[in-house]
Design a protein around this motif. Structure first.
Motif, mmCIF file in Angstrom:
data_model
loop_
_atom_site.group_PDB
_atom_site.id
_atom_site.type_symbol
_atom_site.label_atom_id
_atom_site.label_comp_id
_atom_site.label_asym_id
_atom_site.label_seq_id
_atom_site.Cartn_x
_atom_site.Cartn_y
_atom_site.Cartn_z
ATOM 1 N N ALA A 71 9.444 -1.064 5.090
ATOM 2 C CA ALA A 71 9.556 0.047 4.138
ATOM 3 C C ALA A 71 8.442 1.068 4.354
ATOM 4 O O ALA A 71 8.687 2.281 4.303
ATOM 5 C CB ALA A 71 9.533 -0.486 2.705
ATOM 6 N N VAL A 72 7.230 0.593 4.605
ATOM 7 C CA VAL A 72 6.117 1.512 4.864
ATOM 8 C C VAL A 72 6.392 2.309 6.129
ATOM 9 O O VAL A 72 6.162 3.522 6.184
ATOM 10 C CB VAL A 72 4.781 0.736 4.976
ATOM 11 C CG1 VAL A 72 3.678 1.607 5.543
ATOM 12 C CG2 VAL A 72 4.367 0.191 3.619
ATOM 13 N N TRP A 73 6.899 1.640 7.158
ATOM 14 C CA TRP A 73 7.208 2.321 8.412
ATOM 15 C C TRP A 73 8.265 3.408 8.200
ATOM 16 O O TRP A 73 8.160 4.494 8.752
ATOM 17 C CB TRP A 73 7.658 1.316 9.454
ATOM 18 C CG TRP A 73 7.992 1.960 10.766
ATOM 19 C CD1 TRP A 73 9.233 2.140 11.295
ATOM 20 C CD2 TRP A 73 7.078 2.523 11.696
ATOM 21 N NE1 TRP A 73 9.146 2.777 12.490
ATOM 22 C CE2 TRP A 73 7.826 3.033 12.770
ATOM 23 C CE3 TRP A 73 5.696 2.660 11.721
ATOM 24 C CZ2 TRP A 73 7.241 3.663 13.863
ATOM 25 C CZ3 TRP A 73 5.117 3.280 12.816
ATOM 26 C CH2 TRP A 73 5.880 3.767 13.868
ATOM 27 N N LYS A 74 9.256 3.127 7.382
ATOM 28 C CA LYS A 74 10.324 4.090 7.145
ATOM 29 C C LYS A 74 9.891 5.237 6.238
ATOM 30 O O LYS A 74 10.273 6.385 6.465
ATOM 31 C CB LYS A 74 11.538 3.400 6.515
ATOM 32 C CG LYS A 74 12.313 2.522 7.451
ATOM 33 C CD LYS A 74 13.486 1.887 6.722
ATOM 34 C CE LYS A 74 14.255 0.944 7.618
ATOM 35 N NZ LYS A 74 15.331 0.250 6.882
ATOM 36 N N LEU A 75 9.107 4.934 5.203
ATOM 37 C CA LEU A 75 8.863 5.905 4.148
ATOM 38 C C LEU A 75 7.489 6.571 4.181
ATOM 39 O O LEU A 75 7.285 7.581 3.499
ATOM 40 C CB LEU A 75 9.067 5.242 2.777
ATOM 41 C CG LEU A 75 10.476 4.698 2.534
ATOM 42 C CD1 LEU A 75 10.520 3.882 1.254
ATOM 43 C CD2 LEU A 75 11.481 5.842 2.478
ATOM 44 N N ASN A 76 6.525 6.036 4.911
ATOM 45 C CA ASN A 76 5.190 6.636 4.916
ATOM 46 C C ASN A 76 4.485 6.410 6.251
ATOM 47 O O ASN A 76 3.401 5.841 6.306
ATOM 48 C CB ASN A 76 4.354 6.080 3.762
ATOM 49 C CG ASN A 76 3.143 6.923 3.455
ATOM 50 O OD1 ASN A 76 2.885 7.924 4.103
ATOM 51 N ND2 ASN A 76 2.376 6.516 2.459
ATOM 52 N N LYS A 77 5.092 6.871 7.336
ATOM 53 C CA LYS A 77 4.502 6.695 8.669
ATOM 54 C C LYS A 77 3.151 7.399 8.782
ATOM 55 O O LYS A 77 2.236 6.895 9.406
ATOM 56 C CB LYS A 77 5.446 7.230 9.732
ATOM 57 C CG LYS A 77 6.661 6.375 9.959
ATOM 58 C CD LYS A 77 7.555 6.966 11.022
ATOM 59 C CE LYS A 77 8.833 6.158 11.097
ATOM 60 N NZ LYS A 77 9.822 6.747 11.967
ATOM 61 N N LYS A 78 3.054 8.571 8.164
ATOM 62 C CA LYS A 78 1.810 9.338 8.249
ATOM 63 C C LYS A 78 0.653 8.579 7.580
ATOM 64 O O LYS A 78 -0.433 8.486 8.137
ATOM 65 C CB LYS A 78 2.001 10.693 7.589
ATOM 66 C CG LYS A 78 0.827 11.610 7.706
ATOM 67 C CD LYS A 78 1.124 12.950 7.044
ATOM 68 C CE LYS A 78 -0.099 13.835 7.067
ATOM 69 N NZ LYS A 78 0.143 15.096 6.374
ATOM 70 N N GLY A 79 0.892 8.037 6.411
ATOM 71 C CA GLY A 79 -0.141 7.271 5.723
ATOM 72 C C GLY A 79 -0.519 6.008 6.472
ATOM 73 O O GLY A 79 -1.692 5.644 6.549
ATOM 74 N N LEU A 80 0.483 5.345 7.045
ATOM 75 C CA LEU A 80 0.220 4.136 7.834
ATOM 76 C C LEU A 80 -0.607 4.464 9.064
ATOM 77 O O LEU A 80 -1.574 3.756 9.380
ATOM 78 C CB LEU A 80 1.535 3.465 8.231
ATOM 79 C CG LEU A 80 1.415 2.205 9.075
ATOM 80 C CD1 LEU A 80 0.703 1.103 8.300
ATOM 81 C CD2 LEU A 80 2.775 1.738 9.528
ATOM 82 N N ALA A 81 -0.252 5.531 9.756
ATOM 83 C CA ALA A 81 -1.003 5.930 10.956
ATOM 84 C C ALA A 81 -2.441 6.281 10.602
ATOM 85 O O ALA A 81 -3.380 5.880 11.316
ATOM 86 C CB ALA A 81 -0.314 7.111 11.634
#
Length: 149
Positions: A105-115
């Protein structure tokens, strides 16, 4: 990144690096004392091995807990992601499945924050490499001074 919840998450992540540095120094200290070329069942070697594996386990657990807590606080704030995570944690799956689903879900919805979170962690841990090298050097020097090895 330097305001609100993200700055608090960053400060807590950096504050929690101190125990990891201490545990890593302990791992290096015990590892330098052990002879990995042979297996020994002497009581002294067993105590050192137990201490080493205990410190390794604590180091891994503290790394995992700190990283997951930091990423959780760092990538939250996206309303769609927060709703999805709430639904995932309300489900009946085990911890591993929940972690996998939240990661997707994080990968799909918040890639920028994860990166951004992974980049911050990468820089922080890369900065610890010189500390680890100095700790290894000091542990070796301490042992050579104590035992004349």
């Amino acid at each position: 990144m330097f305001t609100g919840l993200k700055s608090a998450a960053l400060l807590e992540f950096l504050r929690n690096l101190t125990p990891q540095i201490l545990l890593f120094a302990c791992v290096l200290y015990f590892a330098v004392q052990l002879d990995f070329d042979r297996i020994s069942f002497r009581w002294e070697d067993l105590k050192l091995s137990l201490a080493l594996f205990s410190c390794v386990g604590l180091l891994f657990a503290s790394f995992l807990a700190n990283a997951l807590r930091f990423l959780d606080a760092f990538v939250s704030g996206n309303p769609a992601l927060d709703l999805e995570a709430k639904a995932i944690f309300a489900g009946e799956s085990n911890w591993w499945q929940k972690t996998r689903k939240v990661s997707i879900a994080v990968w799909k919805l918040n890639k920028k924050g994860l990166a951004a979170g992974l980049a911050v962690m990468g820089v922080a841990y890369t900065g610890l490499v010189p500390v680890a090298l100095m700790a290894a050097h000091q542990a070796r020097g301490l042992l050579m001074g104590l035992y004349g090895a």
